[in-house]
Design an enzyme around this catalytic site. Structure first.
Site, PDB file in Angstrom:
ATOM      1  N   HIS A   4     -17.273  76.055  56.012  1.00  0.00           N
ATOM      2  CA  HIS A   4     -16.935  77.080  56.988  1.00  0.00           C
ATOM      3  C   HIS A   4     -15.424  77.307  57.099  1.00  0.00           C
ATOM      4  O   HIS A   4     -14.895  77.412  58.205  1.00  0.00           O
ATOM      5  CB  HIS A   4     -17.484  76.694  58.379  1.00  0.00           C
ATOM      6  CG  HIS A   4     -18.961  76.623  58.456  1.00  0.00           C
ATOM      7  ND1 HIS A   4     -19.623  76.002  59.514  1.00  0.00           N
ATOM      8  CD2 HIS A   4     -19.929  77.078  57.625  1.00  0.00           C
ATOM      9  CE1 HIS A   4     -20.938  76.091  59.317  1.00  0.00           C
ATOM     10  NE2 HIS A   4     -21.144  76.727  58.175  1.00  0.00           N
ATOM     11  N   PRO A   5     -14.686  77.390  56.009  1.00  0.00           N
ATOM     12  CA  PRO A   5     -13.240  77.605  56.140  1.00  0.00           C
ATOM     13  C   PRO A   5     -12.939  78.982  56.729  1.00  0.00           C
ATOM     14  O   PRO A   5     -13.618  79.963  56.435  1.00  0.00           O
ATOM     15  CB  PRO A   5     -12.731  77.492  54.693  1.00  0.00           C
ATOM     16  CG  PRO A   5     -13.915  77.882  53.854  1.00  0.00           C
ATOM     17  CD  PRO A   5     -15.113  77.360  54.588  1.00  0.00           C
TER      18      PRO A   5
END
Length: 272
Positions: free
Chosen positions: A201-202
């Site tokens: 989930h960057p």
């Protein structure tokens, strides 16, 4: 950055002509660090055998069977402290051994589950290693540089341990494969530092505000928008897929409206 948009000093050091000096490009990297407990067992109910030819055929015929799994088949959100207004930990539960951030190969039937920190205070960055566009970038997540994130993770792992000890899971938690030596702070910290991985989930490295305006346009660069999870000033308290779709839908509306303005101006009509 390769196009000359980013921190001028770093770009110049790599011999990249500076188009727009935007020091915050690549900064503010946020992610949801995750730490999984992993157990193996002898029940033939995991995804270990999903690649067998019979299951491939089943999926091709009617879209059912093990290959129809989304892998993280269950989950939940918890508050690790009663004073919190919103959950600070999310759990993912996978009916398979989760090995080396999904790059490893499961060797037994297994189950994996554990917490990820939903609102991290630690910040990382993405930068260039060279001016070669085929070179990998430097990615520094810097998980747990803010001590509060580690405290949240320890609380989440303790919750995971409590879940693992429930009788309903006993057939599937027979052999601990990734498990802390004890629930002491020292052993939990060692476990977390050895087993933390990305939950994919960057976000945040081209954030609205320092890099983009509210219409996703890059400051100082005409005709350029960014449309992905990097535009989010804060990573959401959950998976980033749906919020990114929402960003894209909004961007489509903005681009459509911008494209219609010249035509409307030519006819003297008002924009909708």
């Amino acid at each position: 950055m390769l196009s000359g948009i980013g921190p001028a000093d770093r770009l110049a050091a790599l011999g990249i002509p500076v188009l727009a000096d935007l020091p915050d490009v690549g900064r503010n990297l946020q992610d949801h660090p995750a730490t999984y407990l992993v157990f193996t067992h002898d029940e033939p109910v995991s995804l270990l055998a999903a690649g067998q030819e019979r299951y491939v055929r089943q999926f091709e015929v009617d879209g059912s069977g093990p290959l129809s799994s989304n892998v993280p088949e269950a989950g939940g959100f918890v508050r690790t402290r009663p004073d919190l207004l919103a959950p600070d930990v999310q759990f993912h539960v996978l009916p398979v051994m989760f090995v080396d951030c999904a790059l490893g190969v499961p060797t037994e039937h297994g189950i994996s589950f554990g917490p990820c920190v939903l609102r991290p205070y630690s910040r990382g960055e993405v930068s260039l290693a060279s001016d070669d566009p085929t070179a990998k970038p430097r990615i520094r997540c810097r998980y747990y540089t803010d001590a509060s994130d580690l405290s949240t993770m320890l609380a989440g792992v303790r919750t995971a341990l409590a879940i693992a000890r429930q009788s309903a899971l006993s057939p599937y938690t027979v052999r601990p494969w990734a498990y802390p030596a004890s629930d002491s702070d020292a052993d939990l910290t060692a476990f977390v530092r050895a087993h933390t991985q990305s939950i994919f989930h960057p976000a945040g490295t081209c954030a609205i505000g320092p890099v983009l305006d509210p219409e996703l346009r890059v400051h100082g660069v005409a005709g350029l928008r960014v449309v992905d999870a990097s535009v989010m000033p804060l990573v959401p308290r959950g998976n980033t897929n749906a919020p990114t779709v929402a960003v894209a839908e909004r961007a489509a509306d903005l681009i459509r409206a911008a494209a219609s303005e010249p035509a409307l101006a030519a006819t003297g009509a008002e924009s909708p």
